[in-house]
Design an enzyme around this catalytic site. Structure first.
Site, PDB file in Angstrom:
ATOM      1  N   GLU B 131      63.415  15.012  13.380  1.00 44.27           N
ATOM      2  CA  GLU B 131      64.368  14.328  12.500  1.00 44.27           C
ATOM      3  C   GLU B 131      65.252  13.359  13.277  1.00 44.27           C
ATOM      4  O   GLU B 131      65.536  12.258  12.815  1.00 44.27           O
ATOM      5  CB  GLU B 131      65.218  15.340  11.723  1.00 44.27           C
ATOM      6  CG  GLU B 131      64.430  16.252  10.767  1.00 44.27           C
ATOM      7  CD  GLU B 131      63.558  15.514   9.763  1.00 44.27           C
ATOM      8  OE1 GLU B 131      63.800  14.315   9.488  1.00 44.27           O
ATOM      9  OE2 GLU B 131      62.584  16.128   9.260  1.00 44.27           O
ATOM     10  N   HIS B 134      63.483  10.146  13.864  1.00 39.64           N
ATOM     11  CA  HIS B 134      63.548   9.206  12.747  1.00 39.64           C
ATOM     12  C   HIS B 134      64.806   8.337  12.825  1.00 39.64           C
ATOM     13  O   HIS B 134      64.759   7.137  12.569  1.00 39.64           O
ATOM     14  CB  HIS B 134      63.554   9.954  11.407  1.00 39.64           C
ATOM     15  CG  HIS B 134      62.196  10.437  10.987  1.00 39.64           C
ATOM     16  ND1 HIS B 134      61.065   9.658  11.090  1.00 39.64           N
ATOM     17  CD2 HIS B 134      61.786  11.622  10.440  1.00 39.64           C
ATOM     18  CE1 HIS B 134      60.014  10.341  10.629  1.00 39.64           C
ATOM     19  NE2 HIS B 134      60.426  11.540  10.238  1.00 39.64           N
ATOM     20  N   HIS B 140      56.184   8.485  11.490  1.00 35.58           N
ATOM     21  CA  HIS B 140      55.261   9.573  11.795  1.00 35.58           C
ATOM     22  C   HIS B 140      54.144   9.133  12.736  1.00 35.58           C
ATOM     23  O   HIS B 140      53.608   8.041  12.623  1.00 35.58           O
ATOM     24  CB  HIS B 140      54.693  10.167  10.511  1.00 35.58           C
ATOM     25  CG  HIS B 140      55.733  10.945   9.767  1.00 35.58           C
ATOM     26  ND1 HIS B 140      55.745  11.077   8.414  1.00 35.58           N
ATOM     27  CD2 HIS B 140      56.829  11.613  10.222  1.00 35.58           C
ATOM     28  CE1 HIS B 140      56.792  11.801   8.056  1.00 35.58           C
ATOM     29  NE2 HIS B 140      57.474  12.136   9.137  1.00 35.58           N
ATOM     30  N   CYS B 146      52.302  15.489  19.118  1.00 36.62           N
ATOM     31  CA  CYS B 146      53.608  14.840  19.247  1.00 36.62           C
ATOM     32  C   CYS B 146      54.568  15.411  18.203  1.00 36.62           C
ATOM     33  O   CYS B 146      54.183  15.617  17.047  1.00 36.62           O
ATOM     34  CB  CYS B 146      53.427  13.338  19.041  1.00 36.62           C
ATOM     35  SG  CYS B 146      54.958  12.407  19.085  1.00 36.62           S
TER      36      CYS B 146
HETATM   37 ZN   LIG Z   1      59.372  13.130   9.398  1.00 36.30          ZN
HETATM   38 ZN   LIG Z   2      54.135  10.339  19.013  1.00 31.89          ZN
END
Ligand SMILES: [Zn+2]
Ligand SMILES: [Zn+2]
Lengths: 452, 191
Positions: B131, B134, B140, B146
């Site tokens: 999170e 982001h 993503h 990952c």
């Molecule tokens: Zn996500």
């Molecule tokens: Zn990655």
């Protein structure tokens, strides 16, 4: 750089709309939103989104199904996903019959949306790759702007390469629109004359005297209006190639003048007395069969043999149907640049329409049809509907049904007349179509007194 | 000094909180600053779904980000949802300030299995990294190992690691540099 796929989320409920948009943005998509059907349609008109999420239940104006159908009109290939509440799954299934690709029930499992979107994008990526691949393929099958994968045409490409550097006269025969001038240019630009001029003259367009002065030039005062000396196309083409289109239409006098140029490699300007020597390669073309014109006595046989040193016949488009998709896509690609309109491809349905059509005007007619479709189309792909106009010019494909009281001879006569009309008077082709040899066809033409 | 403000929404176990703070230092090189815990987010309760609306909680949280903090990370035991989805492990503003992680579905107990504290810490750390990633502009990642890869099931959470893949590392480093560059300029100006 790879263009990102864009998604449009259509939902009247803000929370719903924004939460889905945020989720998709996290997934790396560029996401737009619309709060109502009309807004969505306006956005779809301005941009081609890869995927549309459309809420089924939207109050006022347009509901989800209507919105979807409007989007579908604009973008035949768009992926539309209907969002529905659990209670309305039945309606969602109806929506799929109307053209939705998928439906999702809210609240959905998080993995569901991602899986769905990824699956659609995978297909879209494949389609995009296919388009790129096909464009490469087109290049592979193209030779100086002539595009074909038909074996006879590929042989022709090889022949052009072989004869490009000779000075031998070439006679090209093919229906109008088959690209006779393109072949002539290809010969010119493949050989060592490429640096020198290529000059084309359409012999059908001009009256005899005008054509004479056009070809050979004139001296000042040679005729009324000849206020200055003018060089003819033969002189201008010095060292290069002159392309004489529709040579079957020239007058007997000009036929003799041309014969002289081909024999002596020299000529006089109209009203001139100096002999002018030229080194010019002559390529002539005709949509009528010159050999038949010789038999009919309208074309000099000595000129015909001079011209017919190397003979090239271009098959009509209907005899090389496998080229239709190739050519259509080539024209889409070229015209999208020229018209500044983003169109990538044709749908299978559109190709089917093109493949079904007879193409009496050959490659040129196909090019014009694609251009007409591109001017009016509103999506990134040309669909069947974009080519609807072809059905109006479609020749009657129903078998010819003779009236009950017709004699066998009358039937035969009518079939021959119809066939000759279709081949534009080409005896060789008509005979082949009818499955008889040429002399038989001549006999019948004489027997039934068929005007030609 | 750039810090990440960390806040709890409702009761959260102290050892999880401590582990998350270590995790932030490890992966983002950012100091954390613990804020006073917030109470139960009753305003976000959705009786029909028996879950908490993460959007409602985030809207409230925006008021709590202290000026010196570059990010606000919230931790909660509440089961979160967004209207479209049946649940989320967490939510963040892409390229924004706010990230929130729910521990509810990271616990073995949620799946009727015996508690497993080390497993919970590992999962919490991965989802926090995800999170927070982001908020630094990472979307993503297709690399399944990952932490930026999308996980919508607990098996997928367990399947990934907590270290960014090479691609994500590059993007993250750029974002972090942007955060720090004003400071660097100031040091250079000094005689
Ligand atoms: Zn996500
Ligand atoms: Zn990655």
């Amino acid at each position: 750089m790879k263009m990102p796929w864009e998604i449009l989320v259509v939902d009247d409920e803000e929370v719903m709309r924004e939460s889905l948009a945020a989720w998709l943005r996290e997934d790396g998509f560029v996401v737009d939103t619309a709060a109502a059907g009309a807004e969505a349609v306006a956005k779809a008109r301005a941009k081609d989104y890869a995927i549309y999420f459309v809420d089924l239940k939207m109050p006022g104006g347009m509901d989800g199904i209507e919105t979807m159908m409007e989007i579908r009109k604009l973008h035949a290939e768009a992926a539309i996903i209907i969002i529905t509440a659990y209670a309305t799954v039945d309606t969602a299934i109806t929506a799929m019959k109307e053209g939705a690709q998928e439906y999702i029930v809210k609240p959905c499992n998080p993995s569901e949306i991602s899986l769905l979107v990824n699956r659609i994008i995978k297909v879209k990526n494949l389609q995009r790759e296919n388009i790129i691949l096909r464009k490469k393929l087109t290049r592979h099958y193209s030779f100086h702007d002539i595009i074909s994968k038909h074996p006879r045409m590929l042989d022709l490409f090889a022949l052009i390469r072989d004869i490009a550097s000779l000075r031998s006269t070439v006679l090209i025969h093919g229906e109008s629109g088959t690209g006779k001038e393109l072949i002539a240019r290809a010969i010119h630009y493949s050989g060592h004359r490429a640096e020198r001029p290529f000059i084309g003259v359409s012999c059908a367009a001009l009256a005899e005297t005008l054509l004479e002065s056009e070809l050979f030039g004139h001296e000042k005062g040679a005729f009324t209006g000849a206020v200055a000396q003018k060089k003819g196309k033969f002189e201008l083409a010095e060292g290069g190639t002159i392309f004489l289109d529709e040579i079957g239409d020239i007058s007997p006098k000009l036929q003799m003048d041309l014969l002289r140029v081909l024999q002596e490699r020299s000529f006089y300007r109209v009203g001139g007395s100096d002999e002018i020597h030229v080194d010019v390669r002559v390529i002539a073309a005709s949509h009528v069969d010159l050999q038949e014109a010789v038999q009919r006595g309208t074309f000099r046989d000595d000129l015909f043999y001079r011209l017919n040193v190397i003979n090239i016949h271009i098959p009509p488009l209907r005899e090389r149907r496998e080229d239709i998709p190739l050519l259509a896509r080539h024209f889409v690609e070229r015209l999208s640049h020229e018209l500044g309109k983003e169109v990538d491809d044709l749908t299978e349905g559109a190709l089917r329409v093109l493949l079904d059509y007879e193409w009496p005007g050959n490659v040129r007619e196909l090019e014009n049809a694609v251009e007409r479709a591109m001017v009016t189309c509103r999506a990134r792909v040309l669909t069947e509907e974009d080519f609807a106009f072809l059905n109006h010019n479609k020749p009657e494909r129903r078998g010819w049904v003779p009236p009950a009281n017709m004699s066998l001879e009358e039937v035969e006569k009518q079939v021959i007349v119809a066939t000759l009309q279709r081949t534009q008077g080409n005896i060789k082709e008509a005979a082949a179509t009818l499955g008889i040899d040429r002399s038989t066809l001549y006999d019948r033409i004489k027997k039934y007194n068929i005007p030609r | 000094m750039k810090t990440v403000a960390v806040v709890t929404v409702g009761a959260v176990a102290a050892e999880v909180l401590a582990e998350i703070e270590l995790c932030l230092g490890r992966h983002f090189g950012l100091e954390s600053q613990r804020l006073a815990p917030l109470g139960e987010p009753e305003f976000a309760w959705e009786p029909a779904r028996q879950q908490y609306s993460v959007i409602a909680i985030m809207r409230e949280l925006l008021r709590f980000c202290p000026p010196q903090a570059v990010r606000l990370l919230a931790l909660t035991e509440k089961d979160l949802f967004i209207p479209m989805l049946s649940f989320v492990f967490g939510q963040a503003q892409l390229n924004g300030t706010l990230a929130i992680v729910s521990l509810a579905r990271l616990r073995q107990e949620f799946y009727q299995l015996p508690a497993n504290p080390p497993l919970l810490l590992a999962r919490a750390c991965k989802e926090t990294v995800h999170e927070m990633g982001h908020t630094f502009g990472l979307t993503h990642c297709l690399e399944r190992k990952c932490p930026m890869s999308l996980s919508t099931t607990i098996q997928q959470v367990d399947g990934k690691g907590e270290n960014f893949c090479a691609n994500c590392t590059i993007v993250l480093r750029e974002s972090l540099q942007l955060l720090r560059s004003p400071d660097m300029l100031r040091t250079e100006e000094q005689p």
